[in-house]
Design an enzyme around this catalytic site. Sequence first.
Site, PDB file in Angstrom:
ATOM      1  N   GLN A   1       0.667  -1.127  -0.044  1.00  0.00           N
ATOM      2  CA  GLN A   1      -0.183  -0.121   0.058  1.00  0.00           C
ATOM      3  C   GLN A   1       1.250   1.328   0.169  1.00  0.00           C
ATOM      4  O   GLN A   1       0.038   2.341   0.605  1.00  0.00           O
ATOM      5  CB  GLN A   1      -1.016   0.294   1.383  1.00  0.00           C
ATOM      6  CG  GLN A   1      -2.698  -1.098   1.035  1.00  0.00           C
ATOM      7  CD  GLN A   1      -3.478  -0.442  -0.194  1.00  0.00           C
ATOM      8  OE1 GLN A   1      -3.491   0.336  -0.159  1.00  0.00           O
ATOM      9  NE2 GLN A   1      -3.937  -1.451  -0.540  1.00  0.00           N
ATOM     10  N   SER A   2       1.717   1.128  -0.661  1.00  0.00           N
ATOM     11  CA  SER A   2       3.145   2.582  -0.707  1.00  0.00           C
ATOM     12  C   SER A   2       2.344   3.740  -1.289  1.00  0.00           C
ATOM     13  O   SER A   2       2.113   3.827  -2.635  1.00  0.00           O
ATOM     14  CB  SER A   2       4.003   2.131  -1.730  1.00  0.00           C
ATOM     15  OG  SER A   2       4.801   3.162  -1.464  1.00  0.00           O
ATOM     16  N   ASN A   3       2.077   4.238  -0.803  1.00  0.00           N
ATOM     17  CA  ASN A   3       2.580   6.339  -1.297  1.00  0.00           C
ATOM     18  C   ASN A   3       2.746   6.160  -2.731  1.00  0.00           C
ATOM     19  O   ASN A   3       2.605   7.120  -3.229  1.00  0.00           O
ATOM     20  CB  ASN A   3       1.931   6.923  -0.821  1.00  0.00           C
ATOM     21  CG  ASN A   3       1.099   6.724   0.560  1.00  0.00           C
ATOM     22  OD1 ASN A   3      -0.465   6.655   0.230  1.00  0.00           O
ATOM     23  ND2 ASN A   3       1.034   6.397   2.002  1.00  0.00           N
TER      24      ASN A   3
ATOM     25  N   VAL B   1       5.028   4.377  -4.418  1.00  0.00           N
ATOM     26  CA  VAL B   1       4.685   3.940  -5.559  1.00  0.00           C
ATOM     27  C   VAL B   1       3.919   4.440  -6.672  1.00  0.00           C
ATOM     28  O   VAL B   1       3.607   4.582  -7.215  1.00  0.00           O
ATOM     29  CB  VAL B   1       4.953   2.342  -5.351  1.00  0.00           C
ATOM     30  CG1 VAL B   1       4.056   1.887  -6.322  1.00  0.00           C
ATOM     31  CG2 VAL B   1       5.764   1.382  -4.451  1.00  0.00           C
TER      32      VAL B   1
END
Length: 348
Positions: free
Chosen positions: A82-84, A86
């Site tokens: 759930q990386s912002n 990325v």
Amino acid sequence: MSPRDLLPAGLAAHKKITLTHGPTPLERLHNLGPQLGIDLWVKRDDCTGLAMGGNKVRQLEYYFGRAAAQDTDTILITGARQSNFVRLAAAAARRQGWRPEVQLEDRVPNDDPYYRSSGNVLLDQILGAHIHYFDQGEDEAAADRNLDAIAARLRDEGRRPYVIHLSLDHPPYGGLGYVEAAIETWHQLQAQLRAQGRRPPSHVVIPSGSGLTHAGFLVGARSVGWDVPILGVCVRRDAETQNRRVLTRAREIVDLLGGGIKITEQDIITDDQVLAPGYGRINAPTKAAISLAAQSEALLLDPVYSGRAMAGLMQFVDQGRIPKGSDVLFIHTGGAPAIFAYQTDLLA
Ligand SMILES: *Cc1c(COP(=O)(O)O)cnc(C)c1O
């Protein structure tokens, strides 16, 4: 020359491309502040503009400046599922007309279908990111090496990739975006001091993950002679480990600026009391902070970073570490898309 005069030149020496809509607003929280017994202000870096915004947009301006100078056509980045970072790297790549190749790490033990496919993952897919998976989520250096291996394959295919690394083995270019954010905030405060006679904040509260936001903001503040205590709320590592990391990163950022800004061990303040049970895993204080900010201010905080940082701020006030009546500045770093990934936890 004073550090103040050095800094803009030191920053200007680094290429950047503009991705933000900045300057982002500096707002007073008229309901939440009095509820907590403080004068609470928020720097709205959730409103940086690109593809649902957040702090990583400022960091990407500097990585993309370097990438553009190298005639890149493909961006590679790694992060938690759930990386912002990325999501925003994929968005910035699309803006440039480049191809986004992203590596999603299994960093958080969470089999919930919303976590695995909604929120930022859904946006990665809508942005057409080419997704790779990596199962060793806690080994940053290994994640970077795997990314380098993908880049090598792409180079063999004739592409011109630029890799955004996360580990300590690589320079903290993204931190330059937060040097700039701190200076921007300082100028906004000066204008408010003149226009409204407001007091300068006695504390700044900011989430501390890779540490580039925290370290960059600290260096930027000190560069203009702003000596406010900056409290970093740990979201990934214990306070002792994070302290060392932020000090290392801050000194590296000073070096990137050409030196001349003094950062001492006393400048680094981190606290991990809202970290348990660990990175990307929700806890009761964070859930309470998310509800309170939404219901008092319509301020949307996320479970991984900004909600945790607000939970930390509330604990500091509860414990008297931030005295009642203080003027406090909260840095809202964004993260709203993750709300949808955590809906099972948030509604439980
Ligand atoms: C990445 C992130 C942070 C932490 O920033 P670092 O520079 O990694 O310390 C905070 N908030 C949000 C929303 C993020 O995506």
